[in-house]
Design an enzyme around this catalytic site. Structure first.
Site, PDB file in Angstrom:
ATOM      1  N   LYS A 110      -1.225  -7.139  -9.165  1.00  0.00           N
ATOM      2  CA  LYS A 110      -1.883  -7.432  -8.234  1.00  0.00           C
ATOM      3  C   LYS A 110      -1.673  -6.367  -7.233  1.00  0.00           C
ATOM      4  O   LYS A 110      -0.892  -6.572  -6.312  1.00  0.00           O
ATOM      5  CB  LYS A 110      -2.179  -8.760  -7.562  1.00  0.00           C
ATOM      6  CG  LYS A 110      -3.254  -9.310  -7.005  1.00  0.00           C
ATOM      7  CD  LYS A 110      -3.728  -8.393  -5.841  1.00  0.00           C
ATOM      8  CE  LYS A 110      -3.067  -8.410  -4.500  1.00  0.00           C
ATOM      9  NZ  LYS A 110      -3.319  -7.515  -3.535  1.00  0.00           N
ATOM     10  N   PHE A 128       0.847  -1.276  -0.150  1.00  0.00           N
ATOM     11  CA  PHE A 128      -0.127   0.174   0.008  1.00  0.00           C
ATOM     12  C   PHE A 128       0.882   1.421  -0.046  1.00  0.00           C
ATOM     13  O   PHE A 128       0.489   2.096  -0.363  1.00  0.00           O
ATOM     14  CB  PHE A 128      -1.010   0.069   1.272  1.00  0.00           C
ATOM     15  CG  PHE A 128      -0.239   0.576   2.528  1.00  0.00           C
ATOM     16  CD1 PHE A 128      -0.209   1.875   2.635  1.00  0.00           C
ATOM     17  CD2 PHE A 128       0.292  -0.345   3.372  1.00  0.00           C
ATOM     18  CE1 PHE A 128       0.363   2.054   3.907  1.00  0.00           C
ATOM     19  CE2 PHE A 128       1.028   0.045   4.550  1.00  0.00           C
ATOM     20  CZ  PHE A 128       0.794   1.229   4.945  1.00  0.00           C
ATOM     21  N   CYS A 142       9.674   2.136   3.662  1.00  0.00           N
ATOM     22  CA  CYS A 142      10.706   0.967   3.880  1.00  0.00           C
ATOM     23  C   CYS A 142      11.744   1.499   3.990  1.00  0.00           C
ATOM     24  O   CYS A 142      12.924   1.019   4.543  1.00  0.00           O
ATOM     25  CB  CYS A 142      10.333  -0.082   2.745  1.00  0.00           C
ATOM     26  SG  CYS A 142      11.201   0.597   1.234  1.00  0.00           S
ATOM     27  N   GLU A 167      -4.957  -3.991  -2.028  1.00  0.00           N
ATOM     28  CA  GLU A 167      -6.434  -3.711  -1.973  1.00  0.00           C
ATOM     29  C   GLU A 167      -6.626  -2.472  -1.330  1.00  0.00           C
ATOM     30  O   GLU A 167      -7.730  -2.015  -1.335  1.00  0.00           O
ATOM     31  CB  GLU A 167      -7.135  -4.826  -1.517  1.00  0.00           C
ATOM     32  CG  GLU A 167      -6.565  -5.345   0.163  1.00  0.00           C
ATOM     33  CD  GLU A 167      -5.439  -6.173  -0.050  1.00  0.00           C
ATOM     34  OE1 GLU A 167      -4.459  -5.827  -0.635  1.00  0.00           O
ATOM     35  OE2 GLU A 167      -5.564  -7.137   1.109  1.00  0.00           O
ATOM     36  N   SER A 174       5.488  -7.012   3.355  1.00  0.00           N
ATOM     37  CA  SER A 174       5.880  -7.294   4.924  1.00  0.00           C
ATOM     38  C   SER A 174       6.712  -8.711   4.648  1.00  0.00           C
ATOM     39  O   SER A 174       6.590  -9.558   3.715  1.00  0.00           O
ATOM     40  CB  SER A 174       4.640  -7.291   5.647  1.00  0.00           C
ATOM     41  OG  SER A 174       3.926  -8.423   5.210  1.00  0.00           O
ATOM     42  N   GLU A 222       9.606  -4.534  13.177  1.00  0.00           N
ATOM     43  CA  GLU A 222       9.179  -3.078  12.180  1.00  0.00           C
ATOM     44  C   GLU A 222       7.783  -2.454  12.801  1.00  0.00           C
ATOM     45  O   GLU A 222       7.016  -3.277  12.762  1.00  0.00           O
ATOM     46  CB  GLU A 222       9.053  -3.528  10.795  1.00  0.00           C
ATOM     47  CG  GLU A 222       8.908  -2.277   9.967  1.00  0.00           C
ATOM     48  CD  GLU A 222       8.635  -2.677   8.522  1.00  0.00           C
ATOM     49  OE1 GLU A 222       7.944  -3.731   7.874  1.00  0.00           O
ATOM     50  OE2 GLU A 222       9.066  -2.079   7.364  1.00  0.00           O
TER      51      GLU A 222
HETATM   52  P1  NAD Z   1       1.615  -6.767   3.111  1.00  0.00           P
HETATM   53  O1  NAD Z   1       2.495  -7.591   3.081  1.00  0.00           O
HETATM   54  O2  NAD Z   1       0.635  -6.815   3.941  1.00  0.00           O
HETATM   55  O3  NAD Z   1       0.836  -6.671   1.521  1.00  0.00           O
HETATM   56  C1  NAD Z   1       1.383  -6.783   0.489  1.00  0.00           C
HETATM   57  C2  NAD Z   1       0.724  -7.412  -0.904  1.00  0.00           C
HETATM   58  O4  NAD Z   1       0.669  -8.808  -0.400  1.00  0.00           O
HETATM   59  C3  NAD Z   1      -0.507  -6.878  -0.978  1.00  0.00           C
HETATM   60  O5  NAD Z   1      -0.840  -6.887  -2.245  1.00  0.00           O
HETATM   61  C4  NAD Z   1      -1.610  -7.803  -0.357  1.00  0.00           C
HETATM   62  O6  NAD Z   1      -2.657  -7.959  -0.850  1.00  0.00           O
HETATM   63  C5  NAD Z   1      -0.829  -9.090  -0.508  1.00  0.00           C
HETATM   64  N1  NAD Z   1      -1.013 -10.033   0.629  1.00  0.00           N
HETATM   65  C6  NAD Z   1      -1.240  -9.659   1.976  1.00  0.00           C
HETATM   66  N2  NAD Z   1      -1.334 -10.916   2.609  1.00  0.00           N
HETATM   67  C7  NAD Z   1      -0.999 -12.053   2.007  1.00  0.00           C
HETATM   68  C8  NAD Z   1      -1.047 -13.293   2.155  1.00  0.00           C
HETATM   69  N3  NAD Z   1      -1.306 -13.702   3.333  1.00  0.00           N
HETATM   70  N4  NAD Z   1      -0.899 -14.025   1.161  1.00  0.00           N
HETATM   71  C9  NAD Z   1      -0.691 -13.433   0.096  1.00  0.00           C
HETATM   72  N5  NAD Z   1      -0.564 -12.101  -0.463  1.00  0.00           N
HETATM   73  C10 NAD Z   1      -0.645 -11.404   0.607  1.00  0.00           C
HETATM   74  O7  NAD Z   1       2.389  -5.301   3.119  1.00  0.00           O
HETATM   75  P2  NAD Z   1       1.849  -3.957   3.268  1.00  0.00           P
HETATM   76  O8  NAD Z   1       1.252  -3.694   4.566  1.00  0.00           O
HETATM   77  O9  NAD Z   1       0.962  -3.405   2.030  1.00  0.00           O
HETATM   78  O10 NAD Z   1       3.175  -2.840   3.127  1.00  0.00           O
HETATM   79  C11 NAD Z   1       4.048  -2.538   4.208  1.00  0.00           C
HETATM   80  C12 NAD Z   1       5.121  -3.618   4.159  1.00  0.00           C
HETATM   81  O11 NAD Z   1       5.952  -3.231   2.844  1.00  0.00           O
HETATM   82  C13 NAD Z   1       6.199  -2.926   5.153  1.00  0.00           C
HETATM   83  O12 NAD Z   1       6.694  -4.274   5.701  1.00  0.00           O
HETATM   84  C14 NAD Z   1       7.288  -2.419   4.421  1.00  0.00           C
HETATM   85  O13 NAD Z   1       8.402  -2.360   4.806  1.00  0.00           O
HETATM   86  C15 NAD Z   1       7.253  -3.011   3.006  1.00  0.00           C
HETATM   87  N6  NAD Z   1       8.036  -2.590   2.095  1.00  0.00           N
HETATM   88  C16 NAD Z   1       9.082  -2.967   1.556  1.00  0.00           C
HETATM   89  C17 NAD Z   1       9.629  -2.348   0.484  1.00  0.00           C
HETATM   90  C18 NAD Z   1      11.135  -2.689  -0.117  1.00  0.00           C
HETATM   91  O14 NAD Z   1      11.505  -2.349  -0.874  1.00  0.00           O
HETATM   92  N7  NAD Z   1      11.904  -3.636   0.890  1.00  0.00           N
HETATM   93  C19 NAD Z   1       9.118  -1.206   0.108  1.00  0.00           C
HETATM   94  C20 NAD Z   1       7.691  -0.971   0.163  1.00  0.00           C
HETATM   95  C21 NAD Z   1       7.111  -1.558   1.435  1.00  0.00           C
END
Ligand code: NAD
Length: 497
Positions: free
Chosen positions: A174, A150, A282, A177, A227, A382
């Site tokens: 994808k 997000f 991040c 959401e 994450s 985090e």
């Molecule tokens: P998230 O992991 O909750 O979601 C990321 C994506 O995965 C979304 O599209 C979501 O729909 C999908 N998803 C969620 N749960 C899932 C599951 N159980 N199985 C399969 N798909 C699933 O992450 P978020 O809250 O949207 O974003 C924040 C996180 O992203 C933080 O941890 C941040 O550090 C990380 N991030 C990392 C970088 C990097 O380059 N390392 C960059 C931006 C964000």
């Protein structure tokens, strides 16, 4: 009626027939601004299939034509820059300035993708043996998948599909959401730029949709950002299904302040780097490590942080916006409480933050802890909120050891006026992105973005420089040329009908 977010399948915006919809809310008010579908199994199948069909033509499309699509797309993104940023602000709560940065970082990747001809050139060497030459070429993989978080709904989708498509692949995106309107706007503009139907598909949903894409026999490459827990699931499942996977994950970024650091620079830089974007980056600095007598700066940093206040996206005085949703806010507040319970000193507490005119927003004020120890959950995990924690150490060696033992390795920085200290730090630190007197070493498309340890799973860092390697296969050809044919006057040209 609230807007229903469409899917993009085979070049058409279509309404999902699903019965499962997720509300997209304005995080400053909780007003529902759209409903996003959880695409059905059949819809996801249709998307992959249309990308598979489109690949057959796109992979044969001349590289110049692929590059020109990116040039037209880049121009359109620039023309619509502020409009995209406004959509982004409204669904994420980011300040307008911050949202513009999000869009701009993505545009830079599209510019990079427009150089695809020189980026994807192979190698050649004459006479690897007598009269034998060897050369390599790169070829696209097929249907590539991107799953995005997000917190950068413009930049991160743009890290992925322009490079993959410029390489000759087709793509299924994808997006998160929680803020799907920005990626949809990016997709619409891509179609407007003249992308042939089927090059880019957008499907919405959560775990079920992701798992279908992850296990699908026709999706050879998966890019993920999000994450740690989900990244591990993506990496395990994707590689179990014999795919190439790159999964960028979470972070705990330390900034080291040496006693000889320029005081004003430290204070000015740490504020934006820690609480900017409500800490939902991040690359945010979440840990300040004060070395030796630099600890005298802790009070000044606290005072500077206390002057920042969150607010609505279009409030020019706001330092940052709300947390993305009430659960995210509750999680941050929970960490603040845990920090207090564990005995850390909460020297600035943003738990009871109120923003006038927005009583229902997911606000957390700037928060700072001192006397934090390594065993506390606020250090271990985090937080992803506007919370800066501080640790004090005696030497640069202690600081380096602390950072190298942290489970994350996304970004770090050092503030010092000593070249020797900076050189030692950059050489010994085990983290991907390193800043020297720069708090947030922002990833750039012409370099490799390299998270270490729990911050990245995969073997090629496919944002940036190595993207072509991730999105293509290399083929090496060894050829022997028979001079006898020429001597005998044999016509070696092959005529194709
Ligand atoms: P998230 O992991 O909750 O979601 C990321 C994506 O995965 C979304 O599209 C979501 O729909 C999908 N998803 C969620 N749960 C899932 C599951 N159980 N199985 C399969 N798909 C699933 O992450 P978020 O809250 O949207 O974003 C924040 C996180 O992203 C933080 O941890 C941040 O550090 C990380 N991030 C990392 C970088 C990097 O380059 N390392 C960059 C931006 C964000």
């Amino acid at each position: 009626m609230t807007q229903q977010v469409p899917l993009l399948i085979n070049g058409k915006l279509v309404q999902s027939i699903t019965e499962h919809w997720i509300p997209v809310t304005n995080p400053a008010t909780q007003a529902v601004i759209a409903q996003v579908p959880c695409a059905t199994t059949e819809e996801v199948e249709l998307a992959v299939n249309s990308a598979k069909v489109a690949f057959e033509t796109w992979k044969e499309t001349p590289v110049g034509e692929r590059a020109r699509l990116m040039l037209r797309y880049q121009a359109l993104l620039k023309e619509n820059h502020d409009q995209i940023a406004e959509v982004l602000s409204k669904e994420t709560g980011k300040t307008f300035e911050d949202a513009k940065g999000d869009v701009w970082r993505g545009i830079e990747v599209v510019e990079h993708a427009a150089n695809i001809a020189s980026l994807s050139m192979g190698e050649a060497l004459e006479n690897v043996a007598h009269k034998i030459d060897c050369y390599s070429i790169t070829q696209p993989l097929g249907v590539c998948v991107g799953i995005t978080p997000f917190n950068f709904p413009a930049m991160i989708p743009l890290w992925m599909f322009p490079m993959a498509i410029a390489c000759g692949n087709t793509f299924v995106l994808k997006p998160s959401e929680q803020d799907p309107l920005t990626p949809m706007r990016l997709a619409e503009l891509f179609q407007e730029a003249g992308a042939p139907d089927g090059l880019l598909q957008v499907v919405h949903g959560s775990k079920e949709v992701v798992d279908q894409l992850l296990t699908h026999p026709d999706t050879p490459a998966i890019s993920f950002v999000g994450s740690v827990a989900v990244a591990e699931h993506i990496y395990r499942t994707g590689t179990d299904h014999m795919k190439r996977v790159q999964a960028f994950a979470g972070a705990k970024n330390h900034m080291v302040i040496m006693p000889d650091a320029a005081k004003k620079q430290v204070v000015n830089n740490i504020v934006g780097a820690s609480v900017g974007a409500a800490g939902q980056r991040c690359m945010a600095i979440s840990v300040a490590v004060f070395v030796g007598r630099s600890r005298e700066l802790i009070t000044e940093v606290r005072d500077a942080l206390s002057k920042v206040r969150p607010g609505a996206w279009n409030d020019p005085e706001a330092g940052y916006g709300p947390q993305i949703n009430p659960q995210a806010k509750a999680r941050v507040l929970n960490f603040i409480q845990e920090g207090k319970n564990d005995g850390a000193d909460c020297i600035l507490d943003g738990s009871d933050c109120v923003v006038e005119g927005y009583p229902h927003g997911n606000w957390v004020g700037p928060t700072m802890f001192s006397r934090v120890t390594r065993d506390m959950s606020i250090y271990q995990q985090e937080i992803f909120g506007p919370v800066l924690i501080t640790l004090e150490v005696d030497t640069i060696e202690d600081a380096i050891q602390l950072i190298n033992e942290n489970p994350y390795g996304n970004g770090t920085s050092i503030f010092t006026s000593s070249g020797a200290a900076a050189r030692k730090f950059q050489h010994e630190i085990k983290v991907g992105q390193v800043g020297i007197n720069v708090p947030v070493p922002v990833p750039l498309p012409m370099f490799s973005f390299t998270g270490w340890r729990k911050s990245f799973y995969g073997d090629q860092h496919a944002y940036g420089k190595q993207a072509v390697k991730f999105y293509t296969e290399t083929k090496t050809i060894t050829a022997r040329w028979f001079e006898d044919d020429i001597d005998n006057g044999v016509n070696t040209t092959i005529h194709l009908k």
